[in-house]
Design a protein around this motif. Structure first.
Motif, mmCIF file in Angstrom:
data_model
loop_
_atom_site.group_PDB
_atom_site.id
_atom_site.type_symbol
_atom_site.label_atom_id
_atom_site.label_comp_id
_atom_site.label_asym_id
_atom_site.label_seq_id
_atom_site.Cartn_x
_atom_site.Cartn_y
_atom_site.Cartn_z
ATOM 1 N N ARG A 1 -55.798 12.465 32.628
ATOM 2 C CA ARG A 1 -55.529 13.054 31.308
ATOM 3 C C ARG A 1 -56.815 13.293 30.541
ATOM 4 O O ARG A 1 -56.985 14.328 29.897
ATOM 5 C CB ARG A 1 -54.574 12.153 30.526
ATOM 6 C CG ARG A 1 -53.193 12.088 31.162
ATOM 7 C CD ARG A 1 -52.257 11.180 30.401
ATOM 8 N NE ARG A 1 -52.004 11.696 29.071
ATOM 9 C CZ ARG A 1 -51.368 11.015 28.120
ATOM 10 N NH1 ARG A 1 -50.940 9.796 28.374
ATOM 11 N NH2 ARG A 1 -51.162 11.551 26.937
ATOM 12 N N VAL A 2 -57.729 12.325 30.605
ATOM 13 C CA VAL A 2 -59.017 12.480 29.922
ATOM 14 C C VAL A 2 -59.796 13.656 30.529
ATOM 15 O O VAL A 2 -60.411 14.444 29.801
ATOM 16 C CB VAL A 2 -59.842 11.184 30.005
ATOM 17 C CG1 VAL A 2 -61.276 11.422 29.547
ATOM 18 C CG2 VAL A 2 -59.194 10.079 29.167
ATOM 19 N N ALA A 3 -59.744 13.772 31.847
ATOM 20 C CA ALA A 3 -60.506 14.829 32.524
ATOM 21 C C ALA A 3 -60.093 16.214 32.035
ATOM 22 O O ALA A 3 -60.937 17.097 31.836
ATOM 23 C CB ALA A 3 -60.306 14.723 34.039
ATOM 24 N N LEU A 4 -58.793 16.403 31.815
ATOM 25 C CA LEU A 4 -58.315 17.718 31.376
ATOM 26 C C LEU A 4 -58.818 18.047 29.970
ATOM 27 O O LEU A 4 -59.191 19.187 29.677
ATOM 28 C CB LEU A 4 -56.785 17.773 31.439
ATOM 29 C CG LEU A 4 -56.202 17.602 32.853
ATOM 30 C CD1 LEU A 4 -54.679 17.535 32.810
ATOM 31 C CD2 LEU A 4 -56.667 18.726 33.771
ATOM 32 N N ARG B 1 -61.696 20.958 28.761
ATOM 33 C CA ARG B 1 -61.478 21.894 27.648
ATOM 34 C C ARG B 1 -62.606 21.821 26.637
ATOM 35 O O ARG B 1 -62.979 22.821 26.033
ATOM 36 C CB ARG B 1 -60.142 21.578 26.935
ATOM 37 C CG ARG B 1 -58.917 22.170 27.599
ATOM 38 C CD ARG B 1 -57.793 22.412 26.581
ATOM 39 N NE ARG B 1 -57.400 21.223 25.841
ATOM 40 C CZ ARG B 1 -56.528 20.301 26.271
ATOM 41 N NH1 ARG B 1 -55.952 20.454 27.440
ATOM 42 N NH2 ARG B 1 -56.219 19.278 25.516
ATOM 43 N N MET B 2 -63.134 20.585 26.418
ATOM 44 C CA MET B 2 -64.232 20.394 25.455
ATOM 45 C C MET B 2 -65.571 20.843 26.031
ATOM 46 O O MET B 2 -66.555 20.917 25.313
ATOM 47 C CB MET B 2 -64.360 18.902 25.090
ATOM 48 C CG MET B 2 -63.233 18.340 24.269
ATOM 49 S SD MET B 2 -63.389 16.527 24.129
ATOM 50 C CE MET B 2 -64.764 16.374 22.975
ATOM 51 N N ASP B 3 -65.603 21.083 27.359
ATOM 52 C CA ASP B 3 -66.867 21.282 28.069
ATOM 53 C C ASP B 3 -67.825 20.126 27.777
ATOM 54 O O ASP B 3 -69.018 20.303 27.548
ATOM 55 C CB ASP B 3 -67.507 22.631 27.708
ATOM 56 C CG ASP B 3 -68.651 22.982 28.646
ATOM 57 O OD1 ASP B 3 -68.607 22.533 29.810
ATOM 58 O OD2 ASP B 3 -69.590 23.661 28.214
ATOM 59 N N ALA C 1 -68.822 10.899 20.208
ATOM 60 C CA ALA C 1 -67.913 10.133 19.348
ATOM 61 C C ALA C 1 -66.499 10.716 19.419
ATOM 62 O O ALA C 1 -65.513 9.978 19.494
ATOM 63 C CB ALA C 1 -68.431 10.132 17.907
ATOM 64 N N ALA C 2 -66.408 12.043 19.453
ATOM 65 C CA ALA C 2 -65.093 12.697 19.509
ATOM 66 C C ALA C 2 -64.391 12.386 20.834
ATOM 67 O O ALA C 2 -63.198 12.053 20.856
ATOM 68 C CB ALA C 2 -65.253 14.203 19.321
ATOM 69 N N LEU C 3 -65.132 12.465 21.941
ATOM 70 C CA LEU C 3 -64.516 12.186 23.247
ATOM 71 C C LEU C 3 -64.138 10.708 23.357
ATOM 72 O O LEU C 3 -63.077 10.372 23.905
ATOM 73 C CB LEU C 3 -65.454 12.607 24.389
ATOM 74 C CG LEU C 3 -64.901 12.452 25.806
ATOM 75 C CD1 LEU C 3 -63.560 13.168 25.972
ATOM 76 C CD2 LEU C 3 -65.909 12.956 26.847
ATOM 77 N N ALA C 4 -64.979 9.831 22.815
ATOM 78 C CA ALA C 4 -64.668 8.389 22.834
ATOM 79 C C ALA C 4 -63.344 8.131 22.108
ATOM 80 O O ALA C 4 -62.487 7.373 22.588
ATOM 81 C CB ALA C 4 -65.797 7.600 22.167
ATOM 82 N N LYS C 5 -63.169 8.776 20.967
ATOM 83 C CA LYS C 5 -61.944 8.585 20.181
ATOM 84 C C LYS C 5 -60.720 9.095 20.952
ATOM 85 O O LYS C 5 -59.658 8.467 20.950
ATOM 86 C CB LYS C 5 -62.094 9.311 18.835
ATOM 87 C CG LYS C 5 -61.035 8.938 17.836
ATOM 88 C CD LYS C 5 -61.295 9.563 16.480
ATOM 89 C CE LYS C 5 -60.113 9.295 15.561
ATOM 90 N NZ LYS C 5 -60.277 9.949 14.259
ATOM 91 N N ILE C 6 -60.883 10.222 21.605
ATOM 92 C CA ILE C 6 -59.785 10.777 22.411
ATOM 93 C C ILE C 6 -59.442 9.834 23.565
ATOM 94 O O ILE C 6 -58.261 9.583 23.857
ATOM 95 C CB ILE C 6 -60.175 12.178 22.921
ATOM 96 C CG1 ILE C 6 -60.147 13.180 21.758
ATOM 97 C CG2 ILE C 6 -59.258 12.630 24.053
ATOM 98 C CD1 ILE C 6 -60.843 14.488 22.048
ATOM 99 N N MET C 7 -60.461 9.270 24.214
ATOM 100 C CA MET C 7 -60.222 8.316 25.302
ATOM 101 C C MET C 7 -59.434 7.105 24.804
ATOM 102 O O MET C 7 -58.495 6.653 25.470
ATOM 103 C CB MET C 7 -61.558 7.857 25.895
ATOM 104 C CG MET C 7 -62.247 8.921 26.714
ATOM 105 S SD MET C 7 -63.830 8.300 27.326
ATOM 106 C CE MET C 7 -64.029 9.310 28.784
#
Ligand code: H2B
Length: 99
Positions: free
Chosen positions: A47-50, A54-56, A85-91
């Motif tokens: 799920r994170v990979a997808l 998208r975020m590149d 920080a944004a990707l960490a929060k999504i994870m």
């Protein structure tokens, strides 16, 4: 978005991300995620990979059974930016949905 996060801004960003810390050996942030089993760990990674695609903006990670060690940095900037920080929060958000 591509500006390196430094000083108080960086401290503030890390404080808002429970479990995340500065990497020991480079300008990056890191967290160890432990799931119930491999299936949950790999499901989370999928799920994170997808989202990352998208975020590149792509994580460095190592999966051993139910544990995933993640390191985030922005290569272009040579350090940690708002993107990390944004990707960490999504994870964290996706992990919270799994438990
Ligand atoms: C060409 C491409 O957009 C870049 O290489 C992207 C891809 N994914 C990336 N991921 C991360 N973590 N940092 C980057 O600087 C980065 N750059």
């Amino acid at each position: 978005m591509r500006e390196k996060l430094t000083g108080p801004k960086r401290e503030q960003a890390l404080r808002a991300l429970p479990g995340w810390r500065e990497a020991d050996d480079r300008d990056a942030i890191t967290k160890r995620f432990v799931f119930r089993d491999f299936s949950e760990a790999f499901g989370w990674m999928t799920r994170v990979a997808l989202v990352a695609e998208r975020m590149d903006h792509h994580p460095e990670w190592l999966n051993v059974y139910k544990t995933v060690e993640v390191t985030l940095s922005t290569h272009d900037a040579g350090g940690v930016t708002e993107l990390d920080a944004a990707l960490a929060k999504i994870m964290d958000g996706i992990a919270a949905q799994i438990r």
